[in-house]
Design an enzyme around this catalytic site. Structure first.
Site, short mmCIF file in Angstrom:
data_model
loop_
_atom_site.label_atom_id
_atom_site.label_comp_id
_atom_site.label_asym_id
_atom_site.label_seq_id
_atom_site.Cartn_x
_atom_site.Cartn_y
_atom_site.Cartn_z
N ASP A 49 3.24 -29.58 -48.76
CA ASP A 49 3.20 -29.72 -47.31
C ASP A 49 1.86 -29.33 -46.71
OD1 ASP A 49 5.71 -30.87 -47.01
OD2 ASP A 49 6.72 -28.93 -47.09
N ASP A 108 8.21 -17.27 -41.19
CA ASP A 108 6.78 -17.41 -41.45
C ASP A 108 6.00 -17.86 -40.23
OD1 ASP A 108 6.99 -16.54 -44.03
OD2 ASP A 108 7.11 -18.55 -44.90
N SER A 137 14.73 -21.97 -49.91
CA SER A 137 13.83 -22.51 -48.91
C SER A 137 14.30 -23.93 -48.62
CB SER A 137 12.40 -22.52 -49.47
OG SER A 137 11.61 -23.40 -48.70
N ARG A 142 6.15 -34.95 -42.18
CA ARG A 142 4.86 -34.27 -41.92
C ARG A 142 3.91 -35.10 -41.08
NH1 ARG A 142 7.59 -29.95 -42.37
NH2 ARG A 142 8.18 -29.40 -44.49
N1 ARG Z 1 9.24 -30.94 -52.87
C1 ARG Z 1 9.50 -31.66 -51.66
C2 ARG Z 1 8.26 -32.30 -51.17
O1 ARG Z 1 7.20 -31.92 -51.55
C3 ARG Z 1 10.20 -30.83 -50.63
C4 ARG Z 1 9.41 -29.73 -50.00
C5 ARG Z 1 10.29 -29.06 -49.03
N2 ARG Z 1 9.75 -27.90 -48.44
C6 ARG Z 1 10.43 -26.73 -48.37
N3 ARG Z 1 9.89 -25.76 -47.74
N4 ARG Z 1 11.60 -26.57 -48.91
O2 ARG Z 1 8.29 -33.21 -50.39
#
Ligand code: ARG
Length: 407
Positions: free
Chosen positions: A127, A14, A178, A98
């Site tokens: 995210d 991506d 993912s 993040r």
């Molecule tokens: N659900 C988790 C969070 O919001 C993990 C997100 C992980 N992202 C991914 N692209 N797998 O913190």
């Protein structure tokens, strides 16, 4: 529209496609920033390979920043002090990385005189919230672009797009999971996991494959709330986390399977593996039981929930989260001591001992043996006054019927 954009680059499909797509569709220049937060770059790839991919996609420059120490000493340390587990379970793996990435994006945006930052998140996750709210908290003048939220391409379209522009990607059209990872653990989404009734598959796990025979025992030493040594060997926190991920993970400890509430209103089934994070928080909370005064411990437990929600929701750089940090830091002054951990069976951790020079635990007060120093007679008056209101109420309003229901 911005002329120059700093993109949070991972090296995946991506963000690689995003470089070219933003150049073509929005006519911008793209600087890539790859922040090393302890993600395990797949064995045959190096940061150099990833950098070459960014350049092949058309980036003006690809900057790699090593933020592992910063992530550990500042972000993971605060999460440990806060016993941070969103919805009582998830230790904020992705949520913690993040703001680290955001800080570097903003710094590079300043360095390269960019007008915007960009990320590769879709519209369905947390995210995007963390990148955008975090950026605006640090740099309200910067624009935030989200190409993947605009381009309307499927994964297969993106693979075709990469082929067309000769971007050397490793992904195939079918991607099973993912995965997001950093030194605090791994988050696994998509694929078979999306059926919440289906038991979790084994294959996406890498940190928690059982390779050691139980029990595995170790002692953690904390100073002012932060872990500093394993079995008396002092280490920097980033290294301590890595060592503990390996030792605890080798017993199969550290997996989570949960349905969580995303900030954007979606319930999602997620798998995590985070052996060090869970072991450190469990041990830290146990040590706090020895040293924190009762009212302080109870109030802290309430604020921990709020802290975890704020960090999950992308509010790392918010005034409320920062005010709670000050409270939590104050509570940690005496959280110094040792905790014994025993990983007993695959997936099972027991805390089997704790000691602290700052302990409020007093053997003389706690013991039922001859060494007892507690003044039993004091309790008589204490209990009488403590229960006086209820007793008065019972006299005045009539006692409740004390007959148990007949069975
Ligand atoms: N659900 C988790 C969070 O919001 C993990 C997100 C992980 N992202 C991914 N692209 N797998 O913190």
């Amino acid at each position: 529209m911005a002329k120059r954009v700093v993109l949070a680059y991972s090296g995946g499909l991506d963000t690689s496609v995003a470089v070219r797509w933003m150049i073509e569709e929005w006519g911008v220049e793209v600087v890539c920033v790859l922040v090393d937060v302890g993600q395990d770059v797949e064995s045959s790839e190096s940061f150099e390979d990833i950098k070459a991919r960014a350049m092949a996609a058309g980036a003006l420059e690809c900057v790699v920043v090593d933020a592992r120490r910063e992530m550990a000493e500042e972000f993971c340390a605060k999460a440990i002090m806060a016993n941070a587990r969103y919805e009582g379970k998830y230790p904020l793996v992705s949520a913690l990385s993040r703001p680290v990435i955001v800080r570097h994006l903003v710094a590079q945006a300043r360095k390269f005189h960019a007008q915007a930052v960009a990320h590769g998140c879709t519209g369905k996750g947390n995210d995007q919230v963390r990148f955008e709210v975090g950026t605006h908290a640090l740099a309200p003048d910067l624009e935030v672009l989200a190409p993947a939220r605009n381009w309307g391409m499927t994964r297969a379209d993106s693979v075709d797009y990469a082929e067309k522009w000769e971007i050397p990607i490793r992904a195939s059209k079918e991607k099973i999971y993912s995965i997001d990872e950093n030194l605090w653990g791994r988050a696994i989404e998509c694929g078979a996991i999306e059926d919440p009734w289906a038991p979790p598959p084994d294959e996406p796990y890498t940190l928690t494959r059982v390779t050691a025979s139980a029990p595995v025992e170790l002692t953690l030493r904390f100073a002012a709330g932060v872990p500093r040594a394993i079995d008396d060997v002092e280490m920097e926190l980033a290294e301590l986390i890595a060592v503990l991920n390996a030792r605890a993970g080798s017993t199969g400890y550290g997996r989570l399977d949960m349905v969580e509430n995303r900030r954007v209103g979606i319930k999602s089934r997620e798998l995590y593996e985070c052996p060090a994070a869970l072991a450190l928080i469990t041990a830290h909370a146990d040590l706090e039981d020895m040293v924190l005064e009762r009212d302080l411990a109870h109030e802290k437990a309430r604020l921990e929930i709020r802290w975890s929600e704020l960090v999950y929701d992308g509010m790392w750089f918010s005034p409320l989260k920062e005010a709670i940090d000050v409270f939590i830091e104050e509570t940690q002054r005496h959280v110094t001591g040792e905790v014994r951990l025993r990983f007993e069976a695959p997936g099972l951790l027991r805390i089997v001992g704790r000691r602290s020079p700052k302990a409020l635990y007093d053997y003389g007060l706690a013991t039922y043996d001859a060494a007892d120093t507690f003044r039993h007679s004091d309790s008589e008056g204490f209990v009488r006054i403590y229960g006086l209101g209820v007793k008065t109420w019972a006299h005045r309003q009539g006692a409740k019927n004390a007959t148990p229901p007949s069975s």
